[in-house]
Each structure stands twice: as structure tokens, then as C-alpha cells.
Scaffold this motif. Structure first.
Motif, PDB file in Angstrom:
ATOM      1  N   GLN A  68       7.130  13.326 -21.666  1.00 53.64           N
ATOM      2  CA  GLN A  68       5.687  13.241 -21.928  1.00 53.64           C
ATOM      3  C   GLN A  68       5.095  14.610 -22.256  1.00 53.64           C
ATOM      4  O   GLN A  68       4.207  14.736 -23.098  1.00 53.64           O
ATOM      5  N   LEU A  69       5.588  15.628 -21.564  1.00 54.91           N
ATOM      6  CA  LEU A  69       5.037  16.967 -21.755  1.00 54.91           C
ATOM      7  C   LEU A  69       5.517  17.630 -23.033  1.00 54.91           C
ATOM      8  O   LEU A  69       4.893  18.578 -23.518  1.00 54.91           O
ATOM      9  N   THR A  70       6.632  17.157 -23.569  1.00 51.33           N
ATOM     10  CA  THR A  70       7.220  17.876 -24.710  1.00 51.33           C
ATOM     11  C   THR A  70       7.267  17.082 -26.013  1.00 51.33           C
ATOM     12  O   THR A  70       7.601  17.638 -27.051  1.00 51.33           O
ATOM     13  N   LYS A  71       6.947  15.796 -25.951  1.00 52.29           N
ATOM     14  CA  LYS A  71       7.101  15.027 -27.191  1.00 52.29           C
ATOM     15  C   LYS A  71       6.075  15.483 -28.244  1.00 52.29           C
ATOM     16  O   LYS A  71       4.993  15.961 -27.894  1.00 52.29           O
ATOM     17  N   ASN A  72       6.457  15.331 -29.502  1.00 53.30           N
ATOM     18  CA  ASN A  72       5.623  15.731 -30.656  1.00 53.30           C
ATOM     19  C   ASN A  72       5.403  17.230 -30.740  1.00 53.30           C
ATOM     20  O   ASN A  72       4.507  17.703 -31.401  1.00 53.30           O
ATOM     21  N   LYS A  73       6.178  17.999 -29.984  1.00 59.25           N
ATOM     22  CA  LYS A  73       5.991  19.467 -30.060  1.00 59.25           C
ATOM     23  C   LYS A  73       7.130  20.074 -30.837  1.00 59.25           C
ATOM     24  O   LYS A  73       8.262  19.688 -30.666  1.00 59.25           O
TER      25      LYS A  73
END
Lengths: 73, 513
Positions: A68-73
């Protein structure tokens, strides 16, 4: 005969206290209804712990949150 | 990341939390403050042996009991919401909340629950001194319970004493004492409990004023007013002192909130404090004209914020665009560092999966070097760091105005009580009735300032609200929002009805609870 046993005196304090309650009886009814709504209706039906309901281990939970914290980054 | 977030879900989750907290906070200030007022009255009774003081103590204890019974456990719903609606946040804060909330639970159970029984049931069953001790312990216990909750809240505003573990995505406590005794936590705790004492004092004065207006229970009411106004005056002055301490901490730790509180767009040396003002529209404010009207006290903002009349206070534009001269890093730069931290976290996780030790080591170093800005990596643009200017500015100013009014109010009430017949001063007795809703409004404005003013952060600089939520159906949150609205409104109506009935009966309405 006056019983001086501390346990008995504590019991007697609660017993007399509850027995002689006036407005307190209504308050206890409100407390019990409220606790029933909060812990049985709301908690069990509407507020499951999101992560506990989806995952069983801490590793699964941390993997999910990192995703959740890293997706799309 | 932020594009993939359903803003409607975030907004509903926030609205639900706000609704629950606002209702919960209707009950808490009376619990925190009334216990001390009752303990003071009972101390006078034990000291003087005057039965009138016992009658006073028992009457206010009964009203306290009603408030306690209706309010108890309403705060637990906030913890449910953490687990359900804010699961990313709950996991992220990890151990930090565990210790304070566990201590709070144990203290609340043992101190309050044990001695509250003695307080209500122990008259004539235990010695006068033990009963008095129990009443004081209930007062101290309930206030210490508040300490742990406020420590947890303060940590969200100023996360200290922790280390974020990239392997588990959890914060781990490094120093419990740093969390407990952080200046933000201490100021927040003292400011919040003392403002609750003000609310409770005004409650006692308002109820007593009603008796005087009805020409009932005059001696009883006047004695109650003297105790409550004295306690309230001391508390309200302490509120002002701790409010200054809180604002000083905001200046150091949350400069964006401070600038929004004061409507300060362009920073300056020797900044003045806006005593009151009317804000212009957002467009005019951004064009350099933030106020339609304002009354400003020169240099006071610099003095209060940095204890130096000529200190530079950064404005919103400085905090968004950066200010090299004053060593303020721009938000764009922070966003860049935040994105590096997020990418490093993802790379670290991947290296961990591949068991690539060298890459784990290098990515962890990059992550740790940029971690303090990780929250900025989720923002779309620099202006996302700005909270609602109107909500922050007006909640702060109305709170301060009401706080100053309460000091004046207590002085006048005390002066009238000692120097003349307060029972004949109908204007001030009516003012006391009006002061009651105003005190609750002031108390809630403080929370609105604290919580709206720190947006967009759930945890300052580390986790935006939008990333903290669980991926739920918005409709689920909407349903529970309305369920809570119904439940809490019913509880509030019950409290007001039962309380009014007891007030109408007065101290002659019987001794038993």
C-alpha cells in the motif's frame, strides 16, 4: 453480629449500593444497552479489524501495508 | 499513489472519526473537571464537618455520575475505527500506541472503576478520610487516563522516540520517556485538561445560576459558584499559559499550521499577531491580500513563536516555495526526497525477497536518509501541504477570544459573589447560562484547530491521511457514520433529559445515585 471481614464489608458496600440506587438503575440500563450496541452490533458486524480479517500472520500484514505504501511509485 | 485513492472514502472516514470524537468530547471535559470540583467540595466537608458541603458534594457527584455513565466507552469506538477504517495507519504506528493505550486501559479500569464504587457507595461505609482519598483518586485517575490518550495524539503531531522498521512497515518505540515527555505531549495534556476544568467550572456555575434565577437553593448555589469560579479562574489562567506553550511548540514542529492559524502568507521578521481579522477569499489571499480586515499587535507573533521580537516567522509561501535566506527547504524538494524514500522502501522489499544482502544494505541507507520526508512523496503538488485556512484561522481566533472571555467571566462572577448579592445580578446569571454552550464550543474549537490544522497529515510529515485509510467500500463507512450519528444523538438526548430532571429536583432529590 457485625461481620468485620474485609471481603464481606466490600461485598456489603456493593450490595447496599446497588440495592439503594435510584437514578443509577436507569443509568445501568443505558450502560448495558450501549455496551451491547458498541461491542456486539458495531464491533462484530460493522467494525472487524481490516488487516486481521484479511491476513493471519504479521508478515502478510506487513507485506500488504508495504505494498500500500509503495504501489504506483 | 494519491491518484489511486478514493477521496470520497477518505472524506467519509474523516467525517466519521470527527463525528465520533466530537460526540465523545461532549462527555469527557465534564468527567475530567467535575471530579476535581467534587474532590475540593468534599475536602471542605471533611475539614469543616459542615453537612451543607456534604450535600453539595453529593449533588454534583450525582450529575458527574450521569455524565460518566452516559459517556463511558464512547471513546472505544475511535479504537474500532483505527482498526477498520485506518488500517494502514494503525499498522504504521505499530508499538507506539500499544503502550500508552494499554496503560490507559489498566489505569482506567483499576483506578477509576475501583474507587468510583467507593465514591458512590462508600458514604457511611468507609471512613471520611478514605472516602475523600477515593474521590481524589477518581479525579487523578480519570485525568491520568486522558494523559495516555493525549500522548498518543501528540505523537501523531510530533513523532518522536521511534524508529520505522522498513522490514515490517511498523514504527518501533526507541524511547518511551521521549514519547511521554515530549514538550508537545506535555503542553497538549496540560492545555486539554485545564480547558476541561474550565468547562466543568462553567457547568457548575451555570446550573447554580439557574437556581438563583429561579430563587431556589440560594446558599447551596452560592457556595457552588464560589468553588467553581475560583477553580475555573485558576484553570483558565493555566489554559492561557499552556496555550502559549502549545503555540510555541506548533511554531517549532508544525510551522504550516501556525502560518494558517495566523493567516500569514509571506513570512517576516518581527511578525505581528492578528488579534482578530476577517479573511479574504482564497484567490485574493494568494494574490497577496489575505485579509478583508484585521487588528494586529506588532511583533507579538515573533515573540510568542520564537521568544524573540525580531525573529523570522515563515509564511505559507515560504513553506511551500522554500526560503533560502532562512534555510527553509521547499515542499517540492521534500516531495522529491519523499519519493526517493518510497522507491527505496519498494527496492528494499524486493531485495529482501531476492535475498540480495548488498542491495538490502544500500536501499536501507537511501531509505533512512530520506525517511523524514516520506509522507511528502505521496503528495501531488506542493500546495497539498496547506490545511483549510478558514477552519484553522477562525477556530484558533474564536477559541482564544472565548478563553479570554472566560477569564473575565470568572473574575466578575467571583467579584460579584464576594462583594455583592450575585442572586440579584440577573444579567450575569443569564450570562452564566450562555457561557455553558460557549465553553463546549471553545473546547471543540481547540480540537478542530489541532486536527484540521495538521492536515494533510495523519502522522506529521510521515503519513498523509489519504494513505492512512483502509480500502473499504465508501457505502460501509457512510452506513456506520449515520449509525453513530443516531447512537450518539440518542445518548446525548438521554444525558440531557436525565441531567435536567436531576437539576430540577435539586439537592433535595435524594442522596442516593
Amino acid at each position: 453480629m457485625k461481620n468485620k471481614n474485609i471481603i464481606y464489608r466490600i461485598y456489603q458496600m456493593y450490595y447496599d449500593g446497588f440495592k439503594n440506587m435510584t437514578i443509577g438503575k436507569n443509568l445501568w440500563i443505558i450502560i448495558f444497552i450501549k455496551l451491547f450496541i458498541i461491542f456486539i452490533v458495531l464491533k462484530l458486524i460493522f467494525f472487524p479489524n481490516f488487516l486481521n480479517s484479511k491476513f493471519t500472520t504479521d508478515k502478510e500484514k506487513s507485506d500488504y501495508v508495504i505494498e500500500q505504501l509503495t504501489k504506483n511509485k | 499513489m494519491i491518484e489511486s485513492i478514493n477521496l470520497s472514502l477518505v472524506d467519509w472516514s474523516r467525517a466519521q472519526f470527527a463525528l465520533t470524537a466530537i460526540y465523545h468530547w461532549l462527555f469527557v471535559p465534564l468527567t475530567l473537571g467535575l471530579t476535581f470540583i467534587i474532590a475540593i467540595m468534599e475536602s471542605i466537608y471533611v475539614k469543616t464537618g459542615n453537612e451543607e458541603w456534604k450535600r453539595l458534594t453529593k449533588f454534583w457527584m450525582k450529575l458527574f455520575g450521569i455524565n460518566f455513565a452516559i459517556g463511558v466507552a464512547t471513546g472505544i469506538i475511535l479504537e474500532f475505527e483505527f482498526g477498520t477504517n485506518w488500517s494502514n495507519y494503525s499498522w504504521f504506528v505499530g508499538d507506539i500506541f500499544g503502550a500508552p493505550l494499554a496503560i490507559e486501559g489498566i489505569m482506567a479500569f483499576f483506578l477509576e472503576s475501583t474507587f468510583i464504587a467507593v465514591m458512590f457507595f462508600g458514604w457511611n461505609k468507609v471512613s471520611k478520610k478514605f472516602h475523600l482519598l477515593s474521590t481524589w483518586l477518581v479525579a487523578i485517575g480519570s485525568n491520568l487516563s486522558a494523559l495516555w490518550i493525549l500522548v498518543a495524539n501528540a505523537w501523531m503531531q510530533n513523532p518522536v522516540g521511534m524508529h520505522f522498521n522498513p522490514e515490517t512497515a511498523r514504527s518501533e518505540m526507541l524511547n518511551f520517556w521521549e514519547v511521554l515527555f515530549s514538550p508537545v505531549a506535555m503542553n497538549k495534556f496540560l492545555h486539554t485538561i485545564s480547558s476541561s476544568y474550565v468547562v466543568a467550572s462553567i457547568f457548575v456555575i451555570a446550573v447554580s445560576a439557574w437556581y438563583l434565577l429561579k430563587k431556589r437553593e440560594q446558599l447551596f448555589a452560592k457556595k457552588s459558584i464560589i468553588v467553581a469560579a475560583t477553580f475555573g479562574l485558576l484553570a483558565s489562567m493555566f489554559v492561557a499559559m499552556t496555550g502559549d506553550g502549545s503555540a510555541y511548540q506548533v511554531a517549532q514542529k508544525q510551522p504550516v499550521k501556525l502560518a494558517a492559524m495566523e493567516g500569514l502568507y509571506d513570512g517576516k521578521n518581527g511578525a505581528g499577531l492578528v488579534a482578530f481579522g476577517i479573511l479574504n477569499s482564497k484567490a485574493k489571499a494568494e494574490a497577496g491580500d489575505p485579509f478583508l480586515f484585521k487588528i494586529e499587535i506588532p511583533k507579538l507573533l515573533s515573540l510568542l513563536s520564537y521568544r524573540n521580537m525580531d525573529a523570522f516567522v515563515p509564511g505559507l509561501n515560504d513553506l511551500v516555495n522554500g526560503n533560502e535566506e532562512n534555510k527553509i527547504i521547499s515542499t517540492d524538494k521534500k516531495i522529491e526526497k519523499g519519493k526517493i524514500a518510497i522507491s527505496a522502501l519498494a527496492a528494499f522489499k524486493e531485495a529482501k525477497k531476492l535475498k540480495d544482502l548488498a542491495k538490502q544494505d544500500s536501499t536501507r541507507k537511501v531509505f533512512e536518509a530520506n525517511y523524514q520526508y516520506i509522507g511528502y512523496g505521496y503528495l501531488n503538488n506542493a500546495k497539498d501541504i496547506l490545511p483549510s485556512m478558514h477552519a484553522t484561522f477562525y477556530s484558533f481566533h474564536f477559541m482564544v477570544i472565548l478563553g479570554l472571555y472566560f477569564i473575565l467571566f470568572f473574575i466578575v462572577i467571583l467579584w460579584l459573589s464576594f462583594k455583592s448579592k450575585i442572586e440579584n445580578k440577573r444579567f450575569w446569571l443569564k450570562a452564566a447560562l450562555w457561557a455553558l454552550p460557549l465553553s463546549f464550543i471553545a473546547s471543540h474549537l481547540g480540537w478542530i484547530l489541532a486536527e484540521v490544522g495538521r492536515q494533510p497529515w495523519a502522522i506529521q510529515d510521515l503519513l498523509p491521511t489519504s494513505v492512512a485509510t483502509s480500502h473499504l467500500e465508501t457505502s460501509t463507512v457512510q452506513i456506520t457514520f449515520f449509525l453513530f450519528a443516531i447512537l450518539f444523538t440518542a445518548l446525548l438526548i438521554a444525558e440531557i433529559k436525565i441531567m435536567l430532571k436531576q437539576i430540577k429536583l435539586g439537592p433535595k432529590g435524594g442522596d442516593n445515585v
